[in-house]
Design a protein around this motif. Structure first.
Motif, PDB file in Angstrom:
ATOM      1  N   GLU A   1      10.604  -8.985 -15.541  1.00 34.14           N
ATOM      2  CA  GLU A   1      11.447  -8.675 -16.410  1.00 34.14           C
ATOM      3  C   GLU A   1      12.377  -8.335 -15.921  1.00 34.14           C
ATOM      4  OE1 GLU A   1      10.739  -5.434 -20.074  1.00 34.14           O
ATOM      5  OE2 GLU A   1       8.889  -6.541 -19.901  1.00 34.14           O
ATOM      6  N   LYS A   2      13.124  -9.011 -15.135  1.00 35.26           N
ATOM      7  CA  LYS A   2      14.343  -8.220 -14.005  1.00 35.26           C
ATOM      8  C   LYS A   2      15.460  -7.812 -15.192  1.00 35.26           C
ATOM      9  CE  LYS A   2      17.699 -10.476 -10.585  1.00 35.26           C
ATOM     10  NZ  LYS A   2      19.181 -10.307 -11.382  1.00 35.26           N
ATOM     11  N   ARG A   3      15.899  -6.966 -14.878  1.00 38.42           N
ATOM     12  CA  ARG A   3      17.246  -5.895 -15.199  1.00 38.42           C
ATOM     13  C   ARG A   3      18.398  -5.219 -13.954  1.00 38.42           C
ATOM     14  NH1 ARG A   3      12.379  -3.419 -17.365  1.00 38.42           N
ATOM     15  NH2 ARG A   3      12.076  -3.806 -19.669  1.00 38.42           N
ATOM     16  N   LYS A   4      17.565  -5.509 -13.085  1.00 32.81           N
ATOM     17  CA  LYS A   4      18.831  -4.911 -11.889  1.00 32.81           C
ATOM     18  C   LYS A   4      18.850  -5.692 -11.248  1.00 32.81           C
ATOM     19  CE  LYS A   4      18.738  -0.624 -14.241  1.00 32.81           C
ATOM     20  NZ  LYS A   4      18.412   0.271 -13.672  1.00 32.81           N
ATOM     21  N   PRO A   5      19.988  -5.752  -9.231  1.00 32.09           N
ATOM     22  CA  PRO A   5      19.471  -7.006  -8.918  1.00 32.09           C
ATOM     23  C   PRO A   5      18.718  -6.769  -7.765  1.00 32.09           C
ATOM     24  CG  PRO A   5      21.346  -5.105  -8.796  1.00 32.09           C
ATOM     25  CD  PRO A   5      20.974  -5.331 -10.066  1.00 32.09           C
ATOM     26  N   TYR A   6      18.291  -5.380  -7.678  1.00 26.44           N
ATOM     27  CA  TYR A   6      17.118  -5.358  -6.996  1.00 26.44           C
ATOM     28  C   TYR A   6      15.699  -4.395  -7.053  1.00 26.44           C
ATOM     29  CZ  TYR A   6      20.965  -5.506  -3.826  1.00 26.44           C
ATOM     30  OH  TYR A   6      22.111  -6.001  -2.762  1.00 26.44           O
ATOM     31  N   ALA A   7      14.793  -5.464  -6.738  1.00 26.74           N
ATOM     32  CA  ALA A   7      13.430  -4.922  -6.752  1.00 26.74           C
ATOM     33  C   ALA A   7      13.067  -3.300  -5.772  1.00 26.74           C
ATOM     34  CB  ALA A   7      12.168  -6.331  -6.492  1.00 26.74           C
ATOM     35  N   LEU A   8      12.578  -3.054  -6.203  1.00 23.28           N
ATOM     36  CA  LEU A   8      11.816  -1.935  -5.153  1.00 23.28           C
ATOM     37  C   LEU A   8       9.600  -1.774  -5.246  1.00 23.28           C
ATOM     38  CD1 LEU A   8      12.329   0.683  -3.462  1.00 23.28           C
ATOM     39  CD2 LEU A   8      12.538   1.866  -5.788  1.00 23.28           C
ATOM     40  N   ILE A   9       8.995  -1.698  -4.135  1.00 24.09           N
ATOM     41  CA  ILE A   9       8.018  -1.732  -4.559  1.00 24.09           C
ATOM     42  C   ILE A   9       7.371  -1.204  -4.060  1.00 24.09           C
ATOM     43  CG2 ILE A   9       6.166  -3.514  -4.997  1.00 24.09           C
ATOM     44  CD1 ILE A   9       7.746  -5.717  -3.655  1.00 24.09           C
ATOM     45  N   ALA A  10       6.242   0.018  -4.379  1.00 26.55           N
ATOM     46  CA  ALA A  10       5.390   0.704  -3.846  1.00 26.55           C
ATOM     47  C   ALA A  10       3.718   0.638  -3.764  1.00 26.55           C
ATOM     48  CB  ALA A  10       5.207   2.381  -3.775  1.00 26.55           C
ATOM     49  N   ILE A  11       2.801   0.488  -3.334  1.00 26.23           N
ATOM     50  CA  ILE A  11       1.219   0.160  -3.200  1.00 26.23           C
ATOM     51  C   ILE A  11       0.557   1.237  -2.853  1.00 26.23           C
ATOM     52  CG2 ILE A  11       1.777  -2.124  -2.903  1.00 26.23           C
ATOM     53  CD1 ILE A  11       0.462  -2.167  -0.391  1.00 26.23           C
ATOM     54  N   THR A  12       1.371   2.164  -2.690  1.00 28.65           N
ATOM     55  CA  THR A  12       0.146   3.374  -1.477  1.00 28.65           C
ATOM     56  C   THR A  12       0.747   5.065  -2.975  1.00 28.65           C
ATOM     57  OG1 THR A  12       1.718   4.643  -0.301  1.00 28.65           O
ATOM     58  CG2 THR A  12      -0.013   3.013   0.522  1.00 28.65           C
ATOM     59  N   LYS A  13       0.078   6.107  -2.829  1.00 29.43           N
ATOM     60  CA  LYS A  13       0.205   6.825  -3.762  1.00 29.43           C
ATOM     61  C   LYS A  13       1.300   8.381  -3.265  1.00 29.43           C
ATOM     62  CE  LYS A  13      -1.899  11.649  -5.101  1.00 29.43           C
ATOM     63  NZ  LYS A  13      -2.853  12.535  -4.451  1.00 29.43           N
ATOM     64  N   HIS A  14       1.363   7.797  -1.861  1.00 30.11           N
ATOM     65  CA  HIS A  14       3.196   8.243  -1.603  1.00 30.11           C
ATOM     66  C   HIS A  14       4.550   7.121  -1.824  1.00 30.11           C
ATOM     67  CE1 HIS A  14       0.982  11.959   0.575  1.00 30.11           C
ATOM     68  NE2 HIS A  14       0.247  11.489   1.034  1.00 30.11           N
TER      69      HIS A  14
ATOM     70  N   VAL B   1       4.323   5.588  -3.833  1.00 31.86           N
ATOM     71  CA  VAL B   1       5.066   5.683  -5.683  1.00 31.86           C
ATOM     72  C   VAL B   1       5.255   6.546  -6.187  1.00 31.86           C
ATOM     73  CG1 VAL B   1       4.234   5.926  -7.669  1.00 31.86           C
ATOM     74  CG2 VAL B   1       2.746   4.179  -6.751  1.00 31.86           C
ATOM     75  N   ALA B   2       5.110   7.689  -4.712  1.00 31.50           N
ATOM     76  CA  ALA B   2       6.315   9.697  -5.231  1.00 31.50           C
ATOM     77  C   ALA B   2       6.922   9.374  -5.133  1.00 31.50           C
ATOM     78  CB  ALA B   2       5.611  10.561  -5.005  1.00 31.50           C
ATOM     79  N   HIS B   3       7.876   8.451  -3.889  1.00 36.98           N
ATOM     80  CA  HIS B   3       8.726   8.276  -3.625  1.00 36.98           C
ATOM     81  C   HIS B   3       9.647   7.004  -4.019  1.00 36.98           C
ATOM     82  CE1 HIS B   3       8.221  10.962   0.455  1.00 36.98           C
ATOM     83  NE2 HIS B   3       7.427  10.073   0.481  1.00 36.98           N
ATOM     84  N   ALA B   4       9.270   6.231  -4.847  1.00 38.00           N
ATOM     85  CA  ALA B   4       9.776   5.381  -5.309  1.00 38.00           C
ATOM     86  C   ALA B   4      10.080   6.094  -6.214  1.00 38.00           C
ATOM     87  CB  ALA B   4       8.558   3.898  -5.256  1.00 38.00           C
ATOM     88  N   ARG B   5       9.382   6.708  -7.610  1.00 39.63           N
ATOM     89  CA  ARG B   5      10.055   7.381  -8.351  1.00 39.63           C
ATOM     90  C   ARG B   5      11.136   7.579  -8.309  1.00 39.63           C
ATOM     91  NH1 ARG B   5       6.511   7.547 -12.883  1.00 39.63           N
ATOM     92  NH2 ARG B   5       7.225   9.745 -13.334  1.00 39.63           N
ATOM     93  N   SER B   6      11.627   8.591  -7.364  1.00 41.94           N
ATOM     94  CA  SER B   6      12.339   9.882  -6.577  1.00 41.94           C
ATOM     95  C   SER B   6      13.293   8.532  -6.800  1.00 41.94           C
ATOM     96  CB  SER B   6      12.364  10.346  -5.492  1.00 41.94           C
ATOM     97  OG  SER B   6      13.530  10.986  -4.865  1.00 41.94           O
ATOM     98  N   TYR B   7      13.132   7.232  -5.657  1.00 44.40           N
ATOM     99  CA  TYR B   7      14.625   6.444  -4.930  1.00 44.40           C
ATOM    100  C   TYR B   7      14.930   6.033  -6.319  1.00 44.40           C
ATOM    101  CZ  TYR B   7      11.824   6.898  -0.453  1.00 44.40           C
ATOM    102  OH  TYR B   7      11.548   7.405   0.861  1.00 44.40           O
ATOM    103  N   ALA B   8      14.619   5.564  -7.223  1.00 41.36           N
ATOM    104  CA  ALA B   8      14.831   4.622  -8.095  1.00 41.36           C
ATOM    105  C   ALA B   8      16.107   5.695  -9.258  1.00 41.36           C
ATOM    106  CB  ALA B   8      13.801   4.296  -9.007  1.00 41.36           C
ATOM    107  N   GLU B   9      15.796   7.187  -9.080  1.00 42.54           N
ATOM    108  CA  GLU B   9      16.671   8.097  -9.691  1.00 42.54           C
ATOM    109  C   GLU B   9      18.012   8.255  -8.977  1.00 42.54           C
ATOM    110  OE1 GLU B   9      14.927  11.315 -10.223  1.00 42.54           O
ATOM    111  OE2 GLU B   9      13.208  10.876 -12.067  1.00 42.54           O
ATOM    112  N   LYS B  10      17.394   7.677  -8.075  1.00 40.25           N
ATOM    113  CA  LYS B  10      18.778   7.901  -6.072  1.00 40.25           C
ATOM    114  C   LYS B  10      19.877   6.765  -6.271  1.00 40.25           C
ATOM    115  CE  LYS B  10      16.949  11.654  -4.562  1.00 40.25           C
ATOM    116  NZ  LYS B  10      15.558  12.122  -2.648  1.00 40.25           N
ATOM    117  N   PHE B  11      18.980   5.587  -6.302  1.00 43.63           N
ATOM    118  CA  PHE B  11      19.896   3.796  -6.057  1.00 43.63           C
ATOM    119  C   PHE B  11      19.418   2.871  -7.958  1.00 43.63           C
ATOM    120  CE2 PHE B  11      20.011   0.018  -4.350  1.00 43.63           C
ATOM    121  CZ  PHE B  11      21.357   0.152  -3.463  1.00 43.63           C
ATOM    122  N   PRO B  12      20.445   3.423  -8.256  1.00 44.68           N
ATOM    123  CA  PRO B  12      20.250   2.812  -9.531  1.00 44.68           C
ATOM    124  C   PRO B  12      20.272   1.414 -10.188  1.00 44.68           C
ATOM    125  CG  PRO B  12      22.501   3.946  -9.706  1.00 44.68           C
ATOM    126  CD  PRO B  12      21.716   3.630  -8.157  1.00 44.68           C
ATOM    127  N   TYR B  13      20.237   0.589  -8.792  1.00 49.00           N
ATOM    128  CA  TYR B  13      20.288  -0.535  -9.027  1.00 49.00           C
ATOM    129  C   TYR B  13      19.216  -1.546  -8.247  1.00 49.00           C
ATOM    130  CZ  TYR B  13      25.544  -0.450  -8.209  1.00 49.00           C
ATOM    131  OH  TYR B  13      26.415   0.202  -8.285  1.00 49.00           O
TER     132      TYR B  13
END
Length: 377
Positions: A13-26, A28-40
């Protein structure tokens, strides 16, 4: 959830122009934060790191090798940001490459979030610009190895991304980007939002002109426009958007108080009606603020989770430090604060006045303040 299997391109389900992928515990923790700081970005990570709020935050989980997810991302996204080792990314994307005019931008972030590296489609695909803007947003160091990095102007599709700005529509991104690159007369009108968006050492090019008002810009008859505002645009102003992009800065703070047990639907209705009355965009809401007594209020937690808005609460003493035009002895009797919605909004926004003094609607009281970008939060 996305189940991955060999030989099948998964449905995403594509909603934004960019995809952000994480595959490790750390990661994922960073990615959740990044998705708030970078809304695209649309965020993807492995199901084993599920935290329970993914549906509310529109995070997509996958089960299987990330290698099997990449073909779908390559087909649909303008760029892919991977919190995966550089070597692994190179090996996985190699079979997917076509040519630099068609391949998406690929950027890699290390597991600690220290570096953002441009990997594929640097100039034409926009990976270099994405690297710079994403690094700004997360506070990392950009790494661009292109011999001549000519990206020294405004990347239209990423403008203000490091501050959380969002464009209203993608329709005019391409023609406005062409106007910027081709050095046509581009008007920039900013009514609110962070001011320090020009970060290059050199001066801004002459063809990018800042105007103090929409009327001034309309009179100048630019060939393209970048308009930054939290207001809903009026009919007579829309001429600027015939070849223009409208950006929504995170500039509105909602101060909210409510009776115990107030349903999320009622809170949402009050927010939407109030913003519409004030002609303000919901995309510009930066946060919801209230009193500590409400920090576990289900309706407030649900509405802030739905829109991914920070939910900040203050103690009665912190709220009483804010000068109020409408102090209430009744509110003080029950909460220890002379007000909730007004001082909460003003404190978070660092504002000396309100866009909306407290308005009572059913079980909800709402006030609105605009963030003071002159002095910071």
């Amino acid at each position: 959830m996305i189940r991955l299997s060999e030989g099948e391109i998964p449905v995403i389900e594509k909603r934004k122009p960019y995809a952000l992928i994480a595959i490790t515990k750390h990661g994922v923790a960073h990615a959740r934060s990044y998705a708030e700081k970078f809304p695209y970005v649309d965020l993807y990570y492995m199901k084993k790191f599920e935290q329970g709020d993914e549906e509310a935050r529109q995070i997509q989980l996958f089960d299987g090798s990330v290698r099997l997810l990449l073909p779908a991302l390559f087909q649909q996204y303008k760029g892919i940001i991977s919190i995966i080792s550089l070597g692994a990314v190179v090996r996985m994307i190699a079979p997917l490459l076509i040519d630099k005019k068609k391949d998406p931008a690929v950027v890699v972030v290390d597991d600690k979030g220290q570096y953002v590296v441009s990997v594929l489609s640097g100039h034409i695909g926009g990976a270099n610009a994405l690297t710079h803007e994403f690094a700004k947003a997360i506070g990392a160091t950009p790494v661009v190895t292109t011999a001549s990095d000519v990206q020294k102007t405004i990347p239209v599709d990423l403008f203000g991304a490091q501050f959380g700005w969002m464009w209203d529509s993608a329709e005019k991104l391409t023609p406005v980007s062409a106007s910027v690159v081709n050095e046509e007369h581009v008007a920039i009108v900013q009514e609110t939002g962070e001011k320090n968006w020009w970060t290059y050492e050199r001066s801004m090019p002459d063809h990018l002109k800042i105007y103090s008002s929409i009327d001034e810009a309309i009179h100048a008859k630019p060939q393209a426009t970048l308009l930054i505002t939290d207001r809903l645009i009026e009919e007579n102003e829309k001429v600027l958007l015939e070849n223009g992009v409208l950006y929504r800065p995170k500039s509105i703070v909602l101060g909210i108080g409510c009776n115990r047990g107030t349903a999320m639907a009622e809170i949402e209705q009050v927010i939407e009606e109030t913003l519409a009355e004030l002609r303000l965009s919901k995309k510009s809401v930066k946060a919801v603020a209230s009193i500590d007594l409400k920090k576990n209020e289900a309706g407030l937690l649900e509405i802030t989770a739905k829109y991914n808005w920070p939910f900040v609460t203050y103690s009665p003493d912190e709220l009483n430090e804010i000068p109020m035009q409408n102090p209430s002895e009744t509110v003080f009797k029950y909460t220890g604060a002379y007000g909730v919605s007004e001082p909460a909004a003003m404190r978070y926004a660092n504002a000396k006045e309100l866009l909306l003094e407290k308005k009572k609607s059913g079980n909800v009281t709402i006030s609105i303040a605009r963030v003071n970008f002159e002095e910071g939060e």
